[in-house]
Design a protein around this motif. Sequence first.
Motif, mmCIF file in Angstrom:
data_model
loop_
_atom_site.group_PDB
_atom_site.id
_atom_site.type_symbol
_atom_site.label_atom_id
_atom_site.label_comp_id
_atom_site.label_asym_id
_atom_site.label_seq_id
_atom_site.Cartn_x
_atom_site.Cartn_y
_atom_site.Cartn_z
ATOM 1 N N ARG A 37 16.586 49.985 -71.449
ATOM 2 C CA ARG A 37 15.266 49.522 -71.146
ATOM 3 C C ARG A 37 15.244 47.794 -71.228
ATOM 4 O O ARG A 37 14.189 47.247 -71.345
ATOM 5 C CB ARG A 37 14.260 49.758 -72.254
ATOM 6 N N TRP A 81 16.091 44.322 -59.942
ATOM 7 C CA TRP A 81 15.001 45.393 -59.644
ATOM 8 C C TRP A 81 15.013 45.897 -58.311
ATOM 9 O O TRP A 81 14.966 47.319 -58.148
ATOM 10 C CB TRP A 81 13.571 44.875 -60.203
ATOM 11 N N VAL A 105 13.949 55.974 -63.614
ATOM 12 C CA VAL A 105 13.508 56.205 -64.928
ATOM 13 C C VAL A 105 14.397 56.472 -65.828
ATOM 14 O O VAL A 105 14.593 56.066 -67.080
ATOM 15 C CB VAL A 105 12.166 57.005 -65.111
ATOM 16 N N ASP A 134 15.180 44.568 -69.280
ATOM 17 C CA ASP A 134 14.435 44.043 -68.227
ATOM 18 C C ASP A 134 14.832 42.683 -68.093
ATOM 19 O O ASP A 134 14.601 41.870 -69.073
ATOM 20 C CB ASP A 134 13.184 44.307 -68.444
ATOM 21 N N PHE A 161 17.274 54.002 -66.274
ATOM 22 C CA PHE A 161 17.086 52.742 -66.972
ATOM 23 C C PHE A 161 16.554 52.964 -68.237
ATOM 24 O O PHE A 161 16.842 52.058 -69.263
ATOM 25 C CB PHE A 161 15.355 52.191 -66.332
ATOM 26 N N THR A 162 16.169 54.104 -69.004
ATOM 27 C CA THR A 162 15.867 54.397 -70.417
ATOM 28 C C THR A 162 17.177 54.767 -71.153
ATOM 29 O O THR A 162 17.153 54.786 -72.217
ATOM 30 C CB THR A 162 14.796 55.425 -70.379
ATOM 31 N N THR A 163 18.186 55.147 -70.462
ATOM 32 C CA THR A 163 19.456 55.670 -71.149
ATOM 33 C C THR A 163 20.562 54.659 -70.995
ATOM 34 O O THR A 163 21.068 53.578 -71.761
ATOM 35 C CB THR A 163 19.836 57.079 -70.460
#
Length: 349
Positions: free
Chosen positions: A94, A33, A85, A96, A88-90
Amino acid sequence: MKQPALGIAASAVAIALSLGFIALFSFLTFTTWVAFLAICFIPTQIVMTVLWECKHPGFAAGCGQPGRGILFLLFGAAIGAIVAVIHFTTVGGRVDPPAPMLAMCIIASVIVTFWLVIVWGGWPFNKLIKSPVGAGLALLIVCYAINYLLFRLFFDFRFMQGAPVYVAALDPQGLFNAWNAVVFYITTTSVMFLVLNFDLWPFTKSKALMQQPMLGIVWSSVMLVVGGLAFYVGVYVVKMDVVSFMVRVPIPFIFGTIVVLNMLQGSLFSKLQQPAKGVLNTIASAAIGEGLAWVYGALAPVVTGRLRIGPPGYDFEIWLASALLGVTFPLLIIYADFFRMWPLQKDPK
């Protein structure tokens, strides 16, 4: 303070802050992260410092220190957050903590930005768009688009199959082993920094060559040839492990060049002419980079804890690369350009 004492002191401050910051996190959190979010900020930082010369946005450029530096930092962080963002979403699906696919894609975006901003000088965006801010933002968008396409084309993570970090749905299954691809990227970019040590000599001998797009074409070709040769010799002739090669050769050299050219502002050999100046700058960059990489490696057990070296996890190598170029590099530039090394030197405003 004056150079080079100013640069040495400023570098020491930034390095101490970086190591203190890294110590706040566990190995897993830092190398996933924290590194991901920090690297998301770097392409915007490159545009702000190189293309905009820290003259934009105007509401920040007109302030005195430390307000100027804080506003620049917040502006860059805001764009970096948007980038994070979206990726991370593409690209990251997502997952983690962020998977290796997302990590390498975002690292590659920095390399692409270096090429378009420094090697190509922002061309053709600064020719087509009159507003520097508009040109810079358009360039950033195109950088990320190009990077995504190249990531899909070149990066293959199937060598990780069976490992807990492997996510098949995120693997583009490109042409090359992902480690080879990202290390090749970094190695060719180290040649860009080599040329900067020489103030673009011998390109500067030709006025025609110094015009875009000719400069971008020639400089890119040199980077690919010289960087490709260095990669081939190190990995295939000397037979160094590709990740070990990355943290022992191109990354320390890039880091050392940042110290020599940005923090010390080229002051070590400023009275010399090229190519002698470039040769000594290069030697100093390599020596300083290797020395600082050794210091970071020696401090790793204190800062984060004992880390395993080498395959399959490459814990130490990933930590070292993240510490040098993921955190300390942007902090050096933040302090040198956003804050103008305040309060070690007086704010010119």
